[in-house]
Design an enzyme around this catalytic site. Structure first.
Site, PDB file in Angstrom:
ATOM      1  N   ASP A  74      17.002   3.979  23.172  1.00  0.00           N
ATOM      2  CA  ASP A  74      16.836   3.851  21.732  1.00  0.00           C
ATOM      3  C   ASP A  74      15.374   3.516  21.467  1.00  0.00           C
ATOM      4  OD1 ASP A  74      16.649   3.032  19.107  1.00  0.00           O
ATOM      5  OD2 ASP A  74      18.487   1.844  19.114  1.00  0.00           O
ATOM      6  N   PHE A  97      19.950  -4.363  18.860  1.00  0.00           N
ATOM      7  CA  PHE A  97      20.105  -3.944  17.474  1.00  0.00           C
ATOM      8  C   PHE A  97      19.967  -2.427  17.433  1.00  0.00           C
ATOM      9  CE2 PHE A  97      18.818  -2.720  13.246  1.00  0.00           C
ATOM     10  CZ  PHE A  97      19.765  -3.376  12.475  1.00  0.00           C
ATOM     11  N   LYS A 147      12.945   6.300  12.315  1.00  0.00           N
ATOM     12  CA  LYS A 147      11.909   5.546  11.619  1.00  0.00           C
ATOM     13  C   LYS A 147      10.612   6.334  11.481  1.00  0.00           C
ATOM     14  CE  LYS A 147      13.895   0.968  12.294  1.00  0.00           C
ATOM     15  NZ  LYS A 147      14.512   0.920  10.963  1.00  0.00           N
TER      16      LYS A 147
END
Length: 408
Positions: A232, A147, A261
């Protein structure tokens, strides 16, 4: 920890939102109005312990005083210039982020998906300019269960039918292999391979930790073939797993970090791609950019986030409290919970087939004033803010245990 109140406004607010917002989410039936630290309060005054932390965007909790102070001061001073002009906080931001990563240069963006797209573009450009891949032939190896965001390019190499289905045609140039299978990675390498793009721990897939040695093996394979290792760390980085970066658990340094984030402290969206100049230097003026990327407000908050991480306090809290949380989760009944995965203050609790679904358990937890989220049908994802206290973890796991076998 206030007692739960009978909801009065929640249903009406949910109905109002449902009538005018796209149905791309199926949220739990709660409407939050305020929050601080690890606790959030809904519009009816009920307080909940937040075990999701905005998918790691709230690593430092809600409304951390240091971050709020910095943000408030900057809002009244300067919030946006665009990159057409330089601003007084940009150099500090760049130095802070590159110093944290041990890299030369940073390319700031806003959202995680933007940063992943940036890393894809950077990898391809490097492949053409440095490695010598023929134009429009570059390939990037990705993994099933990944994801990385919701853009067309990214969902094109997703293996989640909900994320991928109905949005094609998709851009070419990606080879997807089983996660954690180094032989499959090696078999996918061709003369056109420019990068391996991976999550050191797959969050959305259910907090999947790869086999020991996998990250180190990917690093060695990339070195052998002269390709980029792109990590990531949007969810796994910045203290979540007990280290600054999840790659550190295997002593691995990727060629490219993708951050997001928690870099925005739960206040503003901030993301970044970080690499050394031999990689970053292939991007020139006009070849990539963002109006809001690297804006003064984002730089102020992100720089303070880095300063908070430099002490090691949050990494230590995640490591120590994470060990405690995992020890408690290991005592959950084996006939209901088949596996607990994760590192630090991050866990995927996999439920046995035939029992309650993860969504059902999360709804039961909500009734017990705990906020958690299902990762697909069979896994409950737990990621409390790094400011959570030990007794709060104890209480939350008690609520989870009771929710697995509800009474009454």
């Amino acid at each position: 920890m206030s007692g739960a109140a009978a909801p009065s406004r929640t249903a009406a607010e949910l109905a109002r939102a449902d009538g005018h917002s796209a149905h791309n989410y199926h949220p739990l039936p709660v409407v939050l109005a305020s929050a601080r630290g690890a606790w959030a309060r809904d519009i009816d005054g009920v307080e909940y312990l937040d075990l999701l932390a905005g998918y790691s965007a709230l690593n430092f909790g809600h409304a951390h005083p240091r971050l709020v102070t910095v943000a408030q001061a900057q809002v009244g001073r300067l919030t946006l210039t665009s990159r057409a002009f330089q601003h007084a906080l940009f150099a500090d931001f760049c130095a802070a982020v590159t110093g944290l990563c041990g890299k030369d240069a940073v390319l700031p963006m806003n959202t995680g998906a933007e940063a992943v797209e940036t890393a894809i573009k950077l990898s391809r450009k490097w492949g053409y300019d440095v490695k010598g891949v023929e134009p429009d032939r570059a390939e990037i190896i990705t993994f099933d269960g990944n994801f990385h965001g919701r853009t067309i390019a990214i969902v094109g190499f997703s293996t989640d039918p909900d994320a991928r289905g109905g949005f094609g045609p998709y851009p070419p140039g990606f080879r997807t292999v089983p996660y954690g299978d180094i032989d499959a990675v090696a078999a996918a390498v061709t003369a056109n391979t420019v990068a391996v793009l991976l999550e050191p721990i797959q969050g959305e897939a259910g907090v999947l930790v790869p086999p020991d040695g996998f990250l180190a093996a990917v690093r060695a394979l990339c070195d052998e073939h002269g390709i980029l290792m792109v990590a990531d760390e949007i969810q796994s980085g910045l203290g979540r797993t007990g280290e600054t970066f999840a790659c550190e658990h295997e002593g691995v340094v990727p060629d490219v970090y993708i951050l997001g984030k928690a870099l925005g402290g739960g206040i503003v969206p901030v993301s970044a791609v970080v690499a050394d100049w031999p990689v970053m230097g292939v991007i020139g003026p006009g070849q990539h950019g963002s109006t809001f990327g690297g804006n003064p407000l984002a730089c102020a908050v992100a720089t303070e986030v880095v300063r908070m991480l430099e002490t090691g306090e949050f990494q230590s809290r995640s490591r120590e409290l994470g060990e405690h949380m995992h020890s408690l989760l290991a005592t959950l009944p084996a006939d209901v919970v088949t596996q607990v995965r994760g590192r630090g203050l991050w866990a995927g609790v996999e439920l046995a087939p035939g029992g309650p679904s993860a969504r059902t358990v999360c709804e039961r937890l909500l009734a017990r004033r705990v906020l958690a989220k299902d990762a697909h049908e069979g896994t409950i994802r737990l990621a409390p803010p790094l400011v959570v206290e030990r007794d709060e973890i104890d209480w939350a796991v008690e609520q989870l245990a009771d929710s697995l076998r509800p009474t009454g």
